[in-house]
Design an enzyme around this catalytic site. Sequence first.
Site, short mmCIF file in Angstrom:
data_model
loop_
_atom_site.label_atom_id
_atom_site.label_comp_id
_atom_site.label_asym_id
_atom_site.label_seq_id
_atom_site.Cartn_x
_atom_site.Cartn_y
_atom_site.Cartn_z
N GLY A 59 -1.32 -7.52 -1.14
CA GLY A 59 -2.86 -7.97 -0.81
C GLY A 59 -2.97 -8.57 0.70
O GLY A 59 -2.15 -8.28 1.54
N SER A 60 -3.80 -9.42 0.93
CA SER A 60 -4.24 -10.00 2.32
C SER A 60 -3.18 -10.96 2.49
O SER A 60 -2.63 -11.62 1.70
CB SER A 60 -5.81 -10.34 2.47
OG SER A 60 -5.80 -11.49 1.35
N ALA A 61 -3.13 -11.29 3.84
CA ALA A 61 -2.17 -12.15 4.36
C ALA A 61 -2.71 -13.65 3.81
O ALA A 61 -2.11 -14.63 3.44
CB ALA A 61 -2.08 -12.39 5.89
N GLY B 1 -1.74 -14.22 0.31
CA GLY B 1 -0.19 -14.23 0.24
C GLY B 1 0.16 -15.71 0.90
O GLY B 1 1.17 -16.08 0.09
N GLU C 179 3.60 -8.74 -0.18
CA GLU C 179 3.40 -7.69 0.81
C GLU C 179 1.93 -7.71 1.30
O GLU C 179 0.88 -7.56 0.60
CB GLU C 179 3.43 -6.26 -0.04
CG GLU C 179 4.56 -5.96 -1.04
CD GLU C 179 6.09 -5.87 -0.22
OE1 GLU C 179 6.05 -5.57 0.79
OE2 GLU C 179 7.09 -6.15 -1.08
N CYS D 38 -3.01 -1.03 4.89
CA CYS D 38 -2.30 -2.07 5.61
C CYS D 38 -1.49 -1.53 6.82
O CYS D 38 -1.38 -2.16 7.81
CB CYS D 38 -1.36 -2.72 4.48
SG CYS D 38 0.04 -1.78 3.94
P1 NAD Z 1 -6.54 -9.45 -1.75
O1 NAD Z 1 -5.67 -10.50 -0.99
O2 NAD Z 1 -8.12 -9.96 -1.40
O3 NAD Z 1 -6.36 -9.37 -3.21
C1 NAD Z 1 -5.31 -8.96 -4.01
C2 NAD Z 1 -5.21 -9.48 -5.09
O4 NAD Z 1 -5.18 -11.01 -5.12
C3 NAD Z 1 -6.50 -9.27 -6.15
O5 NAD Z 1 -5.93 -8.63 -7.41
C4 NAD Z 1 -7.07 -10.50 -6.05
O6 NAD Z 1 -8.05 -10.56 -7.13
C5 NAD Z 1 -5.86 -11.55 -6.02
N1 NAD Z 1 -6.45 -12.82 -5.50
C6 NAD Z 1 -6.90 -12.91 -4.31
N2 NAD Z 1 -7.02 -14.18 -3.80
C7 NAD Z 1 -6.67 -14.97 -5.01
C8 NAD Z 1 -6.59 -16.30 -5.37
N3 NAD Z 1 -6.90 -17.23 -4.61
N4 NAD Z 1 -5.80 -16.59 -6.60
C9 NAD Z 1 -5.45 -15.57 -7.37
N5 NAD Z 1 -5.62 -14.29 -7.13
C10 NAD Z 1 -6.24 -14.02 -5.96
O7 NAD Z 1 -6.43 -8.16 -1.07
P2 NAD Z 1 -7.33 -6.96 -1.26
O8 NAD Z 1 -8.55 -7.06 -0.19
O9 NAD Z 1 -7.46 -6.34 -2.58
O10 NAD Z 1 -6.24 -5.75 -0.60
C11 NAD Z 1 -6.45 -5.64 1.05
C12 NAD Z 1 -5.21 -6.16 1.52
O11 NAD Z 1 -3.73 -5.79 1.09
C13 NAD Z 1 -5.17 -5.85 3.05
O12 NAD Z 1 -5.11 -7.19 3.81
C14 NAD Z 1 -3.93 -5.19 3.32
O13 NAD Z 1 -3.41 -5.31 4.63
C15 NAD Z 1 -2.97 -5.59 2.23
N6 NAD Z 1 -2.39 -4.62 1.84
C16 NAD Z 1 -0.77 -4.81 1.87
C17 NAD Z 1 0.06 -3.87 1.81
C18 NAD Z 1 1.35 -3.94 1.83
O14 NAD Z 1 2.57 -3.31 1.04
N7 NAD Z 1 1.82 -4.56 2.79
C19 NAD Z 1 -0.44 -2.66 1.03
C20 NAD Z 1 -1.84 -2.44 0.66
C21 NAD Z 1 -2.47 -3.62 1.07
C1 SIN Z 2 -0.48 0.82 2.45
O1 SIN Z 2 -0.05 0.37 1.47
O2 SIN Z 2 -1.94 0.21 2.36
C2 SIN Z 2 -0.27 2.02 3.29
C3 SIN Z 2 0.75 2.82 2.88
C4 SIN Z 2 0.94 3.76 4.06
O3 SIN Z 2 0.02 4.64 3.76
O4 SIN Z 2 1.42 3.66 5.08
#
Ligand code: NAD
Ligand code: SIN
Length: 484
Positions: free
Chosen positions: A221-223, A226, A244, A278
């Site tokens: 999810g998002s930084a 995380g 991640e 991402c």
């Molecule tokens: P997000 O961080 O908003 O949510 C991810 C998960 O965490 C969801 O299930 C959400 O409900 C949960 N969550 C969020 N805040 C929380 C909290 N305070 N307490 C408990 N649970 C919580 O991410 P998103 O918007 O769903 O996904 C997009 C992000 O993910 C982008 O920043 C993208 O770069 C990243 N991403 C990273 C990778 C990687 O492998 N590095 C791959 C795909 C997406």
């Molecule tokens: C992602 O996990 O958001 C991207 C994976 C990729 O296509 O590189």
Amino acid sequence: MAKSAYINGRWSDGKDDWFEKTNPANGETSWDGQACSDDQVEDAISAARVAQSDWARRPQHDRTTILEKYAEEVTKRADAIAEAISRDMGKVAWDAKAEAGAMAGKIAISIKAQVERAGTAYSEAAFGSMHLTHRPHGVMAVFGPFNFPGHLPNGHMVPALLAGNACVFKPSELAPSVAHIMVEAFEAAGLPEGLVNVVQGGRDTGAALLDGDINGLLFTGSAQTGLFFHRHFAGRPEVILALEMGGNNPLIIWDPADIDAAADIAAQSAFLTTGQRCSCARRVILPTGKWGDQVVEAIVARAKSLRIGDASEGDAFMGPLVSEQAAQNAVDFQMMLSKKGGKTLRRLKRMDRGGGFVTAGVIDVTAATDIPDEELFGPLMQIIRVDDFDQAIQRANDTKYGLSGGLVSDDDARWLQAHAEMKAGILNRNRPTAGASGAMPFGGPGHSGNFRPGAYYAADYCAWPQASQVSDQATRLGAVGFPK
Ligand code: NAD
Ligand code: SIN
């Protein structure tokens, strides 16, 4: 209304607040139900705990066979998986089908990785033998992102199960539907009850999972989220964290002979999945001068003409963003860059058809000041012009993230320099930054993760190594100065 809690092999209604997800392409409800309550999350963790101990004692072969069957069941359901993903988050058909295909494909990779990175080894020693084995952590909480709601949680759960763990999966509240089909596939594969549990819901449900008796947190999810999780588990080294996160990814384009090829690579890097990967390039760095101008023009031409549509429009390259809110955030981010001195070359606009639809945008931020080092999760490319290659690398590395990056250049010496100096876990040459291989590690330094890369390396965080020196009989040791 959908059932929200899958605990110990049975679906039931959630007991907390009602929520829904609408399709950002047409506003229709794609999923609705009640979020799971704290008690339900606790029950899911308890069910996982009970199921896990027997699962961990089974021979590796049994676990592998069930996961191989799961791959077949996922393949049978590929169309349904792709449709569910498109309905929830708007992914266009080819892209959603590719995600469904990646889910099945990932299982063979995970089985190979389990053997190669988390298997067993035996060697003879003067005293007898040395054994290396790997042990599961226990109960893993799996948090999914919306952009790959099937593939990425699957990429945590399959290695976790292979290693002998049980999972409690909280799908993204922005893309809940695919979890139901994954459960069907696990059931059809004969996975014992309690090993995969699903708790639908948003942050409150997630918070209950964080506070539960878990042994690991596998998060994509998002930084921002995380980092919050990282702080939450500070001082608890006994809980394995695999985080991640996102990136502010750079792509350098430096004098390749084929300008159209360079523009294709840049536009696909930035606009794939409507910029909701991402690994998408957010910053494209080029030399000042006429040649760089031509590449920028070619990129803008692509941003203008790429086809945007919904999952029923087979020739669409880009779908909508995940929600109207995400579309508005993208517009606001672009406005902020303009106010800081960015020059719009192609405006990212909300489209007349509404929902999450936006056009692809390109903005030159070379003269802008105070640009935040943030990931805008949408189709907006920032252009940065520089005078020399060293400066290009310095600008590329000017980020607290380090997920992906790339160089478009025919010059081997440039690539050697970029390869040695660019700070990115996924670093490509003459290929888009997005579209990573599951057969390689996936992750990067800085705020993009906590050095627990996924994909082929996911096996590493799903088990801990146990090293044993073994002698069949207790024999006297002796040592210098030790009584005989
Ligand atoms: P997000 O961080 O908003 O949510 C991810 C998960 O965490 C969801 O299930 C959400 O409900 C949960 N969550 C969020 N805040 C929380 C909290 N305070 N307490 C408990 N649970 C919580 O991410 P998103 O918007 O769903 O996904 C997009 C992000 O993910 C982008 O920043 C993208 O770069 C990243 N991403 C990273 C990778 C990687 O492998 N590095 C791959 C795909 C997406
Ligand atoms: C992602 O996990 O958001 C991207 C994976 C990729 O296509 O590189």
